[in-house]
Design a protein around this motif. Structure first.
Motif, PDB file in Angstrom:
ATOM      1  N   PHE A 110       0.810  -1.215   0.000  1.00  0.00           N
ATOM      2  CA  PHE A 110       0.000   0.000   0.000  1.00  0.00           C
ATOM      3  C   PHE A 110       0.851   1.276   0.000  1.00  0.00           C
ATOM      4  N   SER A 111       2.083   1.148  -0.448  1.00  0.00           N
ATOM      5  CA  SER A 111       2.945   2.325  -0.550  1.00  0.00           C
ATOM      6  C   SER A 111       2.570   3.151  -1.783  1.00  0.00           C
ATOM      7  N   GLU A 112       2.946   4.406  -1.763  1.00  0.00           N
ATOM      8  CA  GLU A 112       2.657   5.309  -2.889  1.00  0.00           C
ATOM      9  C   GLU A 112       3.318   4.831  -4.162  1.00  0.00           C
ATOM     10  N   ASP A 113       4.537   4.294  -4.048  1.00  0.00           N
ATOM     11  CA  ASP A 113       5.264   3.837  -5.225  1.00  0.00           C
ATOM     12  C   ASP A 113       4.497   2.742  -5.962  1.00  0.00           C
ATOM     13  N   VAL A 114       3.866   1.835  -5.196  1.00  0.00           N
ATOM     14  CA  VAL A 114       3.146   0.722  -5.811  1.00  0.00           C
ATOM     15  C   VAL A 114       1.770   1.154  -6.303  1.00  0.00           C
ATOM     16  N   LEU A 115       1.007   1.864  -5.471  1.00  0.00           N
ATOM     17  CA  LEU A 115      -0.383   2.193  -5.822  1.00  0.00           C
ATOM     18  C   LEU A 115      -0.487   3.325  -6.833  1.00  0.00           C
ATOM     19  N   LYS A 116       0.286   4.391  -6.628  1.00  0.00           N
ATOM     20  CA  LYS A 116       0.138   5.567  -7.496  1.00  0.00           C
ATOM     21  C   LYS A 116       1.113   5.560  -8.667  1.00  0.00           C
ATOM     22  N   ASN A 117       2.355   5.173  -8.394  1.00  0.00           N
ATOM     23  CA  ASN A 117       3.366   5.228  -9.451  1.00  0.00           C
ATOM     24  C   ASN A 117       3.441   3.945 -10.257  1.00  0.00           C
ATOM     25  N   LYS A 118       2.720   2.934  -9.816  1.00  0.00           N
ATOM     26  CA  LYS A 118       2.630   1.654 -10.539  1.00  0.00           C
ATOM     27  C   LYS A 118       4.003   1.021 -10.764  1.00  0.00           C
ATOM     28  N   ARG A 119       4.888   1.158  -9.751  1.00  0.00           N
ATOM     29  CA  ARG A 119       6.215   0.550  -9.837  1.00  0.00           C
ATOM     30  C   ARG A 119       6.318  -0.623  -8.861  1.00  0.00           C
ATOM     31  N   ASN A 120       7.349  -1.419  -9.075  1.00  0.00           N
ATOM     32  CA  ASN A 120       7.621  -2.482  -8.102  1.00  0.00           C
ATOM     33  C   ASN A 120       7.903  -1.859  -6.745  1.00  0.00           C
ATOM     34  N   SER A 121       7.560  -2.568  -5.712  1.00  0.00           N
ATOM     35  CA  SER A 121       8.000  -2.135  -4.388  1.00  0.00           C
ATOM     36  C   SER A 121       9.476  -2.444  -4.230  1.00  0.00           C
ATOM     37  N   ALA A 122      10.087  -1.870  -3.220  1.00  0.00           N
ATOM     38  CA  ALA A 122      11.434  -2.300  -2.863  1.00  0.00           C
ATOM     39  C   ALA A 122      11.371  -3.730  -2.347  1.00  0.00           C
ATOM     40  N   ALA A 123      12.495  -4.442  -2.433  1.00  0.00           N
ATOM     41  CA  ALA A 123      12.561  -5.778  -1.842  1.00  0.00           C
ATOM     42  C   ALA A 123      12.673  -5.604  -0.327  1.00  0.00           C
ATOM     43  N   VAL A 124      11.675  -6.055   0.414  1.00  0.00           N
ATOM     44  CA  VAL A 124      11.667  -5.851   1.868  1.00  0.00           C
ATOM     45  C   VAL A 124      11.893  -7.181   2.570  1.00  0.00           C
ATOM     46  N   GLU A 125      12.601  -7.131   3.699  1.00  0.00           N
ATOM     47  CA  GLU A 125      12.880  -8.331   4.475  1.00  0.00           C
ATOM     48  C   GLU A 125      11.708  -8.603   5.410  1.00  0.00           C
ATOM     49  N   ILE A 126      11.056  -9.738   5.251  1.00  0.00           N
ATOM     50  CA  ILE A 126       9.894 -10.078   6.073  1.00  0.00           C
ATOM     51  C   ILE A 126      10.227 -11.126   7.124  1.00  0.00           C
ATOM     52  N   ALA A 127      11.430 -11.698   7.017  1.00  0.00           N
ATOM     53  CA  ALA A 127      11.913 -12.686   7.989  1.00  0.00           C
ATOM     54  C   ALA A 127      13.406 -12.828   7.709  1.00  0.00           C
TER      55      ALA A 127
END
Length: 630
Positions: free
Chosen positions: A450-467
């Protein structure tokens, strides 16, 4: 058990977390109290870093994963509240350690050694302590024995600090007896139910009431923002299937890590101790030595009577009753003078006097268990798995930055990044940012969705560490903004809700009127159920709220009436026909209740001590939300 004890389960959890020594030291951050990274909290002059927090979080996650098995859900640790608890627990541990040092609490070398020998992680397959396992671990982690022992000492001080309070709660016999009388008092009760159904038929709701409720309670009908994404999960675990382990790798690992696959030489010894402390006067030391020499002469005259002489003369409370037998132990587990002597003796041989910080020892070697190494064929599969895991971790470390860069640089597709690490691109169901779920949809992953980059700019999100060693990157497929469900869609539900509310009001009014009549002695035909005998702790078949009400009424003129609104609808009336007090207090039950009260008062003392100590040591904790501590 009393009800109030059942309701204090959170207290029990706190005790387990804090009193049980957190010797999950693998990874070693837990005893390397560094101040690297941002400060998450301060305890006096000491800082708790992000690294400290991450280590504590991993330990709790690992413990929960082991306890819950397949039911474990990583998302349970991805809430601000849970992470706040982790940080508070870390602060309390650090505070206890500092206070223990300040109070001058000490740990003897002998107790320290016994504690370390008890670590399952440092025991071989036959359950015996293996010093080489510790040496190998510390060598791999580039840590010193001194740092490790200092960590263990701090944990033991922390346990001493908690036991001071938890073992010294207070309770009087009078309080215990009164609680038992209350808890075991019996009441004979009959219940009558006023059903909701007839009042549903009487209730009337018009369209204007439905519309008015809808307009005044828009928040009930809001649909949260939703998104559906495609995503790539890249982890060291997934890479294991791509790793090939050959026989050369296995043989090399076996050769270089021999201590992992065997046990060191173990020796069984018995001893007689004439105790004297290093700080004792010269006169006391001379007297102890003279006595030890006398005992040594007796031993030399009758070596077969060593055990009985140990029982008679040894001042070691832990072994004297066992004839001085110390059991099997490895090199380095006793104080150095004792250790050097034992490992220079032959089986059956008796030492001269050996002086240590505990006093004068007379030692007899009983048995030797030689070092044993498991053959390669028995440990081949374990070695292969270890190598596979290590290679997967190494490969992950090598590719993680490349994966992150490709996700960023080719921001209009995830395909290239997925192909590089040989994992599929997957699609999610509709996601709601307020509801973290099963992996990979942790709090942090949803923030990326739900970041601006993904929703508004239609770009990939950054690779985030989830574990640990797990990255996820997402790309938007569909998006639904927050909205309000239309009245036409929810009107039927609103109508039923208002209808039920009005019926409950009518039923409650009727029930209260009937209760008032009964309390004034009027005859009312209620259709009472068969009377039952209940206690505060055991009132099966009677609603909890009604049971609470039943035990709040008092009097000696029966019957006594009370009633409450039924949360499931309708109204419930209760008739108390008799109150039976406990004729006598059972001494065994009194002892049990005294112990429970001591637990509760000990917890209260401990919490008060912590609160006071936090003020004195100026404890501060960083304010954070889910995005700040990941």
């Amino acid at each position: 058990m009393f009800n109030f004890v059942h309701e204090k389960r959170r207290f029990v959890q706190i005790v387990l977390v804090i009193i049980i020594l957190p010797f999950t030291f693998w990874g070693m951050d837990s005893f390397n109290q560094s101040s690297e990274g941002d400060s998450m909290a301060t305890v006096g002059n000491e800082k708790i870093s992000q690294q400290d927090f991450d280590s504590e979080l991993r330990q709790q996650q690992d413990g929960m994963r082991e306890a819950m098995g397949n039911a474990y859900n990583p998302a349970m640790f991805d809430t601000p509240e849970r992470k706040r608890e982790v940080l508070e627990n870390l602060v309390e541990k650090r505070l206890l350690i500092l206070q223990g040092r300040s109070a001058g609490l000490t740990v003897s070398d002998k107790y320290l050694a016994q504690t370390i020998m008890g670590f399952k992680e440092l025991q071989s397959s036959d359950g015996k302590y293996d010093k080489k396992l510790l040496e190998a671990l510390l060598r791999n982690q580039n840590r010193s024995v001194i740092a490790f022992e200092a960590h263990v000492v701090d944990q033991l001080r922390m346990r001493q600090m908690t036991e001071i309070y938890f073992q010294n709660g207070y309770a009087s016999h009078e309080v215990a007896d009164n609680l038992m009388r209350l808890n075991e008092q019996q009441r004979v009760v009959s219940v009558a139910q006023i059903d909701l159904a007839p009042f549903l038929a009487q209730a009337k709701i018009d369209d204007s009431a439905v519309k008015n409720y809808y307009e005044l309670n828009q928040n009930e009908f809001q649909i949260d923002e939703q998104a559906r994404v495609e995503y790539v999960t890249f982890s060291a675990e997934a890479l294991q299937s791509q790793v090939v382990v050959d026989e050369i790798d296995i043989e090399k690992y076996y050769t270089e890590h021999q201590p992992e696959f065997g046990t060191q030489e173990q020796r069984q010894a018995t001893h007689i101790l004439i105790s004297v402390m290093p700080e004792s006067s010269s006169e006391v030391k001379q007297a102890a030595k003279a006595k030890a020499e006398q005992v040594l002469q007796l031993v030399k005259q009758s070596p077969t009577k060593f055990a009985s002489l140990a029982q008679e003369y040894s001042q070691d409370p832990g072994s004297a009753a066992k004839g001085g037998d110390l059991g099997m132990f490895g090199r380095g587990m006793m104080v150095k003078p004792f250790d050097d002597s034992v490992f220079n003796l032959k089986v059956g041989e008796i030492s001269d006097l050996v002086l240590s910080d505990f006093g004068y020892h007379i030692i007899k070697l009983l048995a030797v268990s030689p070092a044993k190494i498991s053959p390669l064929h028995e440990v081949r599969n374990d070695i292969a798995q270890k190598i596979k895991l290590q290679k997967a971790n190494d490969k992950f470390a090598e590719l993680a930055e490349k994966f992150s860069d490709m996700v960023y640089e080719q921001s209009d597709t995830l395909k290239s990044a997925a192909e590089m690490v040989k994992v599929p691109v997957q699609q999610s169901a509709w996601l709601n940012k307020k509801q973290p779920g099963l992996a990979p949809w942790t709090d942090k992953a949803l923030q990326a969705v739900f970041s601006e980059d993904v929703l508004k700019n239609k770009r990939n999100s950054a690779a985030v560490e989830i574990a640990p060693n797990t990255l996820v990157a997402v790309r938007l497929l569909e998006h639904k903004p927050a909205s309000i469900r239309p009245l036409a869609e929810v009107g039927g539900g609103v109508y039923q809700k208002l209808l039920r509310q009005q019926a409950v009001e009518l039923a409650t009014k009727q029930g209260q009127m009937l209760l008032e009549k009964l309390q004034h002695g009027e005859q009312v035909n209620m259709g009472w159920m068969t009377p039952v005998t209940v206690t505060r702790a055991n009132h099966a078949g009677i609603n909890n709220n009604l049971a609470r009400q039943v035990f709040q009424v008092s009097g000696n003129k029966f019957p006594i009436y009370t009633g409450i609104e039924n949360t499931q609808g309708g109204y419930m009336l209760a008739r108390v026909d008799e109150i039976k007090d406990v004729p006598a207090i059972d001494s065994a039950k009194r002892d049990e209740s005294l112990q429970q009260i001591r637990q509760l008062t000990g917890d209260a003392l401990y919490r008060a001590y912590l609160a006071d100590s936090k003020k004195k040591l100026d404890v501060t904790m960083k304010d954070f939300d889910a995005s700040e501590i990941q």
